[in-house]
Design a protein around this motif. Structure first.
Motif: not given
Length: 417
Positions: A71-73, A77
């Motif tokens: 879930d890095k993106d 964000a």
């Protein structure tokens, strides 16, 4: 060496003995561990956000790898949209991260071997990642802005995680991520240890390790550092141990009282612990509440004596003990070696060259000490009996914590690798 290799012929007997008499881990507490699950070592690669899975003993060969930041993106964000979170994210990168993000500090598998639970410092959270799909099962944001060391209960159902900027330890249900309780600590909680009966949690706070005020005369600026012992059912404080007083009584007034990695003897009567800036460890008798012995280990002549160059105030960081309680294994982080120490005599064995070893644990069969070489991106096994290196296995970027766990038989990575 031939004699030491004979132990692998007896690995099944050794594993059985450990199940009966050895330390209980999240995975070994699972009654189905002998059917459909495989014991492994999880290696957290902190800077690249992966966990390598290797055999727990023998040749320690690599089995698979999983991303712990799928879930890095989404997380980035959130951080970029919040100025305060962004400031802390950058502070972690440029402080304790040595210019890198910290994505995988600590981890434990669930009792059924289906998931791995990981603390992620830069994302200030704990997540459960499904080992089959690589997707996140649940996410728990910790108080403050950084997650750190964890511990698992002897029955494998709970994890305790240090929220280092929140001065809090959260205790979570390992399957659901639901918070079961929490407790306050000293400044910058770090190591957590469940007692083997599951009744107590010991937390060690290390204070501010990122300042340049590293001279002993400025030690008081590092914050309130102590051991907090709580009831593991109510999470109420049972005892506070201020090592400053115990160190002074032992004649070590110039020593830091920041307790780093620590390990109990098998009967939990004695605690062996490291402190900031010290190349060695101390022995503490729980019943008498006194430091009883000190072991100073060799310095590497190539290591700078400028304390501000030592990573996060560490000189040595990582200590483990064999299941019989006869040998200690110490990671000499800034001195670039690891060594096995006889517990009775405190005599060290050979100094095994290692690049910034950051952690020390015990192999599944109890025969070897396994260290993470964060400077060489590998883990290395050292024979407790001989003190000699057995094997080195390449892993990801900046391995830190290494933990025993389980995966399903035949697993090689998400969706079959």
């Amino acid at each position: 060496m031939a004699a030491s290799r004979t132990r692998h012929l007896c690995s099944m007997a050794a594993a059985l003995a450990l199940t009966v008499a050895g330390p209980v881990t999240a995975a070994s507490a699972n009654p189905a561990a002998s059917g459909g699950l495989r014991e492994v070592l999880f290696v957290g690669n902190n800077w690249d956000g992966t966990a390598d899975v290797i055999r727990s003993s023998g040749d320690f060969a690599k089995i698979g790898r999983i991303s712990v930041v799928p879930d890095k993106d989404a997380r980035m964000a959130e951080i970029n949209a919040d100025p305060v979170k962004w400031i802390y994210f950058q502070a972690i990168r440029n402080g304790v991260g040595e210019g890198h993000d910290q994505f995988a500090d600590d981890m434990y598998s669930t009792p059924d071997g289906r998931s791995v639970v990981v603390s992620r410092p830069s994302f200030a959270d704990v997540v459960s990642v499904d080992l089959a799909t690589g997707k996140i099962n649940w996410r728990f944001p910790v108080s403050g802005y950084r997650a750190d060391h964890m511990a698992v209960s002897p029955d494998g159902t709970r994890v305790a995680v240090s929220a280092s900027t929140g001065n809090t330890v959260h205790v979570l249900d390992i399957v659901t991520g639901r918070q079961l309780g929490s407790f306050k600590t000293g400044d910058k909680p770090h190591e957590n240890i469940f007692t083997k009966d599951g009744k107590y949690i010991w937390n060690m706070s290390i204070g501010d390790v990122n300042t340049a005020l590293d001279d002993p005369g400025w030690d008081w600026t590092k914050g309130d550092r102590h051991i907090t012992v709580v009831d593991a059912t109510t999470y109420k404080q049972v005892k506070v141990i201020d090592m400053r007083q115990r160190l002074d009584a032992f004649g070590l007034k110039g020593f830091s009282d920041a307790v780093r990695p620590a390990v109990f003897s098998p009967d939990e009567s004695t605690l062996y612990f490291q402190v900031s800036f010290f190349n060695g460890f101390l022995e503490y008798d729980v019943a008498t509440d006194k430091i009883t012995r000190m072991k100073t280990l060799p310095k590497n002549p190539a290591t700078s004596e400028d304390r501000t160059t030592w990573v996060n105030d560490s000189r040595h960081h990582g200590i483990s003990m064999n299941p019989r309680g006869t040998k200690l294994c110490v990671a000499g982080t800034m001195d670039d070696y690891a060594t096995v120490v006889d517990r009775a005599s405190l005599q060290e064995g050979p100094l095994v060259t290692a690049s910034k070893p950051y952690w020390a644990t015990v192999s599944g069969d109890g025969e070897d000490c396994v260290i993470s070489e964060s400077g060489a991106d590998q883990v290395t096994a050292i024979d407790f009996a001989t003190g000699r290196k057995v094997a080195s296995i390449p892993v990801g970027d900046h391995p830190q914590r290494v933990r025993l766990g389980h995966v399903p038989e035949g697993w090689t990575g998400p969706n079959g690798g």
